[in-house]
Scaffold this motif. Structure first.
Motif, PDB file in Angstrom:
ATOM      1  N   PRO A 113       9.569  -4.050   1.064  1.00 46.42           N
ATOM      2  CA  PRO A 113      11.491  -4.710   1.400  1.00 46.42           C
ATOM      3  C   PRO A 113      11.967  -5.822   1.677  1.00 46.42           C
ATOM      4  CG  PRO A 113       9.426  -3.032   3.217  1.00 46.42           C
ATOM      5  CD  PRO A 113       8.948  -3.735   1.970  1.00 46.42           C
ATOM      6  N   ALA A 114      10.571  -6.686   2.393  1.00 48.41           N
ATOM      7  CA  ALA A 114      10.374  -8.329   2.950  1.00 48.41           C
ATOM      8  C   ALA A 114      10.988  -9.209   1.237  1.00 48.41           C
ATOM      9  CB  ALA A 114      10.189  -8.520   3.805  1.00 48.41           C
ATOM     10  N   LEU A 115      10.677  -9.297   0.160  1.00 42.50           N
ATOM     11  CA  LEU A 115      10.343  -9.690  -0.916  1.00 42.50           C
ATOM     12  C   LEU A 115      11.608 -10.473  -0.926  1.00 42.50           C
ATOM     13  CD1 LEU A 115       9.150 -10.395  -3.568  1.00 42.50           C
ATOM     14  CD2 LEU A 115      10.391  -8.700  -4.788  1.00 42.50           C
ATOM     15  N   GLU A 116      11.289 -11.689  -0.675  1.00 42.44           N
ATOM     16  CA  GLU A 116      13.325 -12.927  -0.958  1.00 42.44           C
ATOM     17  C   GLU A 116      13.145 -13.102  -2.271  1.00 42.44           C
ATOM     18  OE1 GLU A 116      12.568 -15.493   2.024  1.00 42.44           O
ATOM     19  OE2 GLU A 116      12.893 -13.780   3.958  1.00 42.44           O
ATOM     20  N   GLU A 117      12.514 -14.084  -2.831  1.00 39.73           N
ATOM     21  CA  GLU A 117      12.055 -14.655  -4.422  1.00 39.73           C
ATOM     22  C   GLU A 117      10.984 -13.329  -6.049  1.00 39.73           C
ATOM     23  OE1 GLU A 117      10.829 -17.924  -4.022  1.00 39.73           O
ATOM     24  OE2 GLU A 117      11.481 -18.617  -1.785  1.00 39.73           O
ATOM     25  N   LEU A 118      12.533 -13.710  -6.285  1.00 40.82           N
ATOM     26  CA  LEU A 118      11.176 -12.586  -7.887  1.00 40.82           C
ATOM     27  C   LEU A 118      11.568 -13.955  -9.146  1.00 40.82           C
ATOM     28  CD1 LEU A 118      10.525 -10.733  -8.948  1.00 40.82           C
ATOM     29  CD2 LEU A 118      12.336  -9.010  -9.299  1.00 40.82           C
ATOM     30  N   SER A 119      10.481 -13.625  -9.460  1.00 40.61           N
ATOM     31  CA  SER A 119      10.361 -14.637 -10.888  1.00 40.61           C
ATOM     32  C   SER A 119       9.635 -14.654 -11.635  1.00 40.61           C
ATOM     33  CB  SER A 119       9.777 -16.411 -10.634  1.00 40.61           C
ATOM     34  OG  SER A 119      10.048 -17.381 -11.423  1.00 40.61           O
ATOM     35  N   VAL A 120      10.087 -14.032 -12.645  1.00 38.11           N
ATOM     36  CA  VAL A 120       9.792 -13.262 -13.835  1.00 38.11           C
ATOM     37  C   VAL A 120       9.916 -13.940 -15.291  1.00 38.11           C
ATOM     38  CG1 VAL A 120       9.779 -11.034 -15.244  1.00 38.11           C
ATOM     39  CG2 VAL A 120      10.526 -11.249 -13.521  1.00 38.11           C
ATOM     40  N   LYS A 121       8.418 -13.975 -15.938  1.00 41.46           N
ATOM     41  CA  LYS A 121       8.684 -14.441 -17.599  1.00 41.46           C
ATOM     42  C   LYS A 121       7.823 -14.126 -18.666  1.00 41.46           C
ATOM     43  CE  LYS A 121       8.166 -19.507 -19.524  1.00 41.46           C
ATOM     44  NZ  LYS A 121       7.329 -20.749 -19.229  1.00 41.46           N
ATOM     45  N   ARG A 122       8.341 -13.757 -19.492  1.00 43.05           N
ATOM     46  CA  ARG A 122       7.851 -13.369 -20.671  1.00 43.05           C
ATOM     47  C   ARG A 122       7.051 -11.682 -19.957  1.00 43.05           C
ATOM     48  NH1 ARG A 122       6.635 -18.427 -22.366  1.00 43.05           N
ATOM     49  NH2 ARG A 122       4.340 -18.767 -21.484  1.00 43.05           N
ATOM     50  N   ARG A 154      21.497 -15.516  -3.732  1.00 41.73           N
ATOM     51  CA  ARG A 154      22.449 -16.837  -2.904  1.00 41.73           C
ATOM     52  C   ARG A 154      22.119 -17.834  -4.310  1.00 41.73           C
ATOM     53  NH1 ARG A 154      24.639 -18.618   1.346  1.00 41.73           N
ATOM     54  NH2 ARG A 154      23.525 -20.250   1.847  1.00 41.73           N
ATOM     55  N   SER A 155      21.232 -16.974  -5.270  1.00 40.45           N
ATOM     56  CA  SER A 155      20.171 -18.086  -6.161  1.00 40.45           C
ATOM     57  C   SER A 155      20.001 -17.151  -7.091  1.00 40.45           C
ATOM     58  CB  SER A 155      19.455 -19.211  -6.331  1.00 40.45           C
ATOM     59  OG  SER A 155      18.842 -20.181  -6.946  1.00 40.45           O
ATOM     60  N   LEU A 156      20.484 -17.237  -8.887  1.00 37.52           N
ATOM     61  CA  LEU A 156      20.489 -16.793 -10.031  1.00 37.52           C
ATOM     62  C   LEU A 156      20.392 -17.642 -10.910  1.00 37.52           C
ATOM     63  CD1 LEU A 156      20.380 -14.247 -11.561  1.00 37.52           C
ATOM     64  CD2 LEU A 156      22.443 -14.195 -12.093  1.00 37.52           C
ATOM     65  N   LYS A 157      19.552 -17.670 -11.305  1.00 40.83           N
ATOM     66  CA  LYS A 157      18.709 -18.442 -12.839  1.00 40.83           C
ATOM     67  C   LYS A 157      18.072 -17.963 -14.141  1.00 40.83           C
ATOM     68  CE  LYS A 157      16.808 -21.471  -9.655  1.00 40.83           C
ATOM     69  NZ  LYS A 157      16.022 -22.333  -9.007  1.00 40.83           N
ATOM     70  N   LEU A 158      18.776 -17.596 -14.975  1.00 40.35           N
ATOM     71  CA  LEU A 158      18.571 -17.754 -16.503  1.00 40.35           C
ATOM     72  C   LEU A 158      18.218 -18.270 -17.143  1.00 40.35           C
ATOM     73  CD1 LEU A 158      22.002 -14.913 -15.677  1.00 40.35           C
ATOM     74  CD2 LEU A 158      19.821 -13.705 -15.534  1.00 40.35           C
ATOM     75  N   PHE A 159      17.005 -18.549 -18.003  1.00 34.03           N
ATOM     76  CA  PHE A 159      17.116 -18.631 -19.460  1.00 34.03           C
ATOM     77  C   PHE A 159      16.529 -18.182 -20.203  1.00 34.03           C
ATOM     78  CE2 PHE A 159      15.196 -20.944 -14.711  1.00 34.03           C
ATOM     79  CZ  PHE A 159      16.336 -22.151 -14.993  1.00 34.03           C
ATOM     80  N   ARG A 160      16.851 -18.352 -20.898  1.00 38.75           N
ATOM     81  CA  ARG A 160      16.575 -17.634 -22.552  1.00 38.75           C
ATOM     82  C   ARG A 160      16.604 -15.849 -22.510  1.00 38.75           C
ATOM     83  NH1 ARG A 160      14.617 -22.522 -21.796  1.00 38.75           N
ATOM     84  NH2 ARG A 160      12.264 -21.174 -21.522  1.00 38.75           N
ATOM     85  N   LYS A 177      12.719 -15.837 -17.031  1.00 42.02           N
ATOM     86  CA  LYS A 177      13.269 -16.713 -18.208  1.00 42.02           C
ATOM     87  C   LYS A 177      12.060 -15.902 -19.207  1.00 42.02           C
ATOM     88  CE  LYS A 177      12.060 -20.273 -14.991  1.00 42.02           C
ATOM     89  NZ  LYS A 177      10.995 -21.757 -15.037  1.00 42.02           N
ATOM     90  N   GLU A 178      12.795 -16.196 -20.789  1.00 39.48           N
ATOM     91  CA  GLU A 178      12.227 -15.658 -21.953  1.00 39.48           C
ATOM     92  C   GLU A 178      12.059 -14.385 -22.045  1.00 39.48           C
ATOM     93  OE1 GLU A 178       9.625 -18.053 -23.104  1.00 39.48           O
ATOM     94  OE2 GLU A 178      10.489 -19.818 -22.603  1.00 39.48           O
ATOM     95  N   GLU A 208      20.623 -21.083 -19.339  1.00 42.31           N
ATOM     96  CA  GLU A 208      20.045 -21.679 -20.605  1.00 42.31           C
ATOM     97  C   GLU A 208      20.257 -21.171 -21.013  1.00 42.31           C
ATOM     98  OE1 GLU A 208      16.335 -24.519 -21.780  1.00 42.31           O
ATOM     99  OE2 GLU A 208      17.163 -24.406 -19.413  1.00 42.31           O
ATOM    100  N   ARG A 209      20.103 -21.368 -22.136  1.00 42.89           N
ATOM    101  CA  ARG A 209      20.463 -20.439 -23.630  1.00 42.89           C
ATOM    102  C   ARG A 209      20.008 -18.851 -23.641  1.00 42.89           C
ATOM    103  NH1 ARG A 209      16.602 -24.432 -26.939  1.00 42.89           N
ATOM    104  NH2 ARG A 209      17.180 -22.680 -29.236  1.00 42.89           N
ATOM    105  N   ILE A 210      21.737 -19.211 -23.075  1.00 39.56           N
ATOM    106  CA  ILE A 210      21.922 -17.584 -22.618  1.00 39.56           C
ATOM    107  C   ILE A 210      23.351 -16.843 -23.635  1.00 39.56           C
ATOM    108  CG2 ILE A 210      20.825 -17.373 -21.131  1.00 39.56           C
ATOM    109  CD1 ILE A 210      22.777 -16.348 -19.293  1.00 39.56           C
ATOM    110  N   GLN A 211      23.481 -15.964 -23.801  1.00 39.05           N
ATOM    111  CA  GLN A 211      24.802 -15.068 -24.736  1.00 39.05           C
ATOM    112  C   GLN A 211      26.194 -15.446 -23.482  1.00 39.05           C
ATOM    113  OE1 GLN A 211      24.671 -12.739 -27.627  1.00 39.05           O
ATOM    114  NE2 GLN A 211      27.299 -12.146 -27.640  1.00 39.05           N
TER     115      GLN A 211
END
Length: 528
Positions: free
Chosen positions: A189-198, A245-251, A226-227, A276-279
């Motif tokens: 429940p304390a998760l603040e940042e999530l980064s997922v790639k491939r 607060r921040s949303l990042k979408l890459f490919r 990402k990807e 970046e490079r999304i529809q």
């Protein structure tokens, strides 16, 4: 009472060292010069031994990872203190790491930030190893997984149940799927940042299991995808993250125009969006324009976005501070969109235009209306010439950094910078054929405080990050599992900043190198 006990300990320790020195002098015959050097070394050792463990740990935290490893070899006390105060650890996550886990984490028992990286062609750790690590690191707050292809949903579930205080998860090239990701979101429940790639385990199509929102949705502040082939399965998580607060979408594939209206209806706290490079088209930009607190927007290689969509964002998002646009030479965004930004976004501080063709008309309005513009990058533009640079030099009063790349400017444009932009600190010029070394030298000579960087190389590529300050990566060096017998198994224990590192006790220099230099200089002066 406490002072008398501590002083007694110090006295006892000194007596012990003095007795050892007298015994060594009575039993060993050495030259007078060597005797003096030995006494100096003994005195230094005595002072260091008097330092409390907490002070010695603070000294270790100011050292580089390599120097910390060397210090841990000095004695058992230093080995123990260095291990107990190591908070950041990076391991080569091969399968043979599993039997070494108990010994590793018995020494490094205070780890809160862990990186597990496996080589692409190696067999990585499995579910049992990850569960064993989570049992020995219940206070883990950050986890980074790279190419751990043998981890499954079951392993992620076991880990999440043991590490409920996790605040940051970064995983790349892993093969667990939606169930494993949901296990983390439901148990942390304390998760603040999530980064997922491939993330390879996500199923494509209608049968894909939705991810989120889970208990972590309330605390999530940053999501970076990402990807991911079916990135829209993260839709429930993004929509449910009310404090995002921040949303990042890459490919990430899929039609994001359908998802952005749903996101912006529920999430009103977003201040940063990277695409970046999304529809995505003007429909998505119009939905994003409802995020009135938006401060940072990156549009990188999204050819369906036009002046109309950018104008809609500029009209409502008046707090915009940073705008990056890579038009991909599509000519869909130009003067009209930039003029809309100039009219509505007076707080703009950073503007990066790549593959966009602005003219003097829009640049003049940007310079006149955006009085806080401090960083400007113009790359791969066919319309930015000497006239545009002269306009910038005349109008951009607050400009501090200017980057020009692959633009048709000449030495005449550089000459305008000699008297314009009074706050200009740095100029970068790359692959501009009209600018000569003589022109750059003339600018340096006539404006000595200005840093001028001229690069005439022909093999540099235009990227979306030219001319701007970059966030540092995690940069944890991996360690081979077979090195457990040596103390050098972990990396730095201090938290790392995302921009600039503060200079520590040693000013960033190597501790051992400085010591050797000082000894060499003292020996040279004594001999002279």
């Amino acid at each position: 009472m406490g002072q008398s006990v501590s002083s007694a300990k110090l006295t006892t320790r000194r007596d012990c060292y003095h007795s050892q020195r007298s015994y060594s002098r009575s039993t060993v015959l050495i030259s007078p010069m060597k005797t003096e050097e030995a006494e100096v070394i003994d005195e230094l050792s005595d002072f260091i031994s008097d330092l409390p463990d907490e002070c010695l740990a603070c000294v270790f935290q100011c050292l580089t990872p390599a120097d910390r490893k060397r210090c841990s070899l000095v004695c058992r006390r230093w080995l123990r203190i260095e291990g107990q105060n190591r908070h950041r650890l990076s391991l080569n996550a091969k399968s043979d790491l599993h039997p070494l886990i108990p010994s590793i984490f018995s020494r490094f028992d205070a780890v809160t930030k862990l990186a597990l990286k496996c080589e692409r062609r190696s067999v990585g750790i499995g579910d049992e190893a990850l569960a064993s690590i989570s049992e020995r690191c219940p206070n883990l707050t950050r986890l980074k997984l790279r190419a751990c292809r043998d981890l499954t949903d079951a392993g992620m579930l076991a880990f999440a149940k043991n590490c409920r205080g996790l605040k940051k998860l970064s995983c790349g090239s892993c093969t667990f799927g939606a169930k494993g990701m949901n296990a983390v979101l439901d148990n942390c429940p304390a998760l603040e940042e999530l980064s997922v790639k491939r993330l390879r385990g996500i199923i494509d199509g209608a049968a894909a299991e939705p991810i989120g929102p889970g208990l972590a949705a309330a605390s999530l502040k940053t999501i970076c995808l990402k990807e991911i082939y079916n990135g829209q399965c993260f839709g429930p998580l993004i929509i449910g993250a009310r404090n995002l607060r921040s949303l990042k979408l890459f490919r990430c594939s899929g039609d994001w125009d359908k998802l952005f209206p749903l996101i912006m209806d529920q999430v009103t706290s977003i201040i940063e969006i990277h695409m970046e490079r999304i529809q995505v088209s003007d429909v998505g930009l119009e939905a994003i324009s409802n995020s009135l607190n938006l401060e940072i927007l990156h549009l990188v290689k999204t050819p369906e976005c036009t002046n109309a969509g950018l104008g809609a964002v500029a009209e409502k998002c008046k707090l915009l501070r940073k705008l990056h646009i890579d038009g991909w030479k599509a000519n869909r965004i130009g003067d009209h969109g930039l003029i809309a930004v100039a009219k509505s976004c007076s707080n703009l501080q950073e503007l990066v235009l790549i593959g966009v063709n602005p003219t003097k008309l829009s640049l003049e309005m940007l310079a006149s209306n955006c009085q806080n513009l401090e960083r400007l990058a113009l790359c791969g533009s066919d319309t930015v010439g000497d006239a545009e640079i002269c306009c910038i030099a005349l109008k951009c009063i607050a400009l501090k950094k200017l980057c020009i790349k692959s633009c048709p400017i000449s030495d005449h444009g550089m000459e305008a910078l000699a008297s314009g932009c009074p706050n200009l600190v740095k100029v970068k010029v790359k692959k501009c054929r009209g600018v000569t070394p003589e022109g750059a030298d003339w600018l340096r000579a006539n404006r000595g405080s200005l840093s001028v960087n001229l690069d005439m190389g022909e093999h540099l590529d235009v990227t979306a990050n030219d001319g701007v300050v970059q966030d540092n990566g995690d940069g944890i060096p991996p360690v081979v599992a077979g090195q457990i017998g040596a103390p050098g198994i972990a990396s730095s224990s201090t938290a790392r900043s995302t921009s600039f590192k503060l200079s520590g006790l040693l000013g960033g220099r190597s501790f051992m190198a400085c010591t050797l230099r000082r000894l060499a200089s003292s020996n040279g002066s004594s001999r002279s």
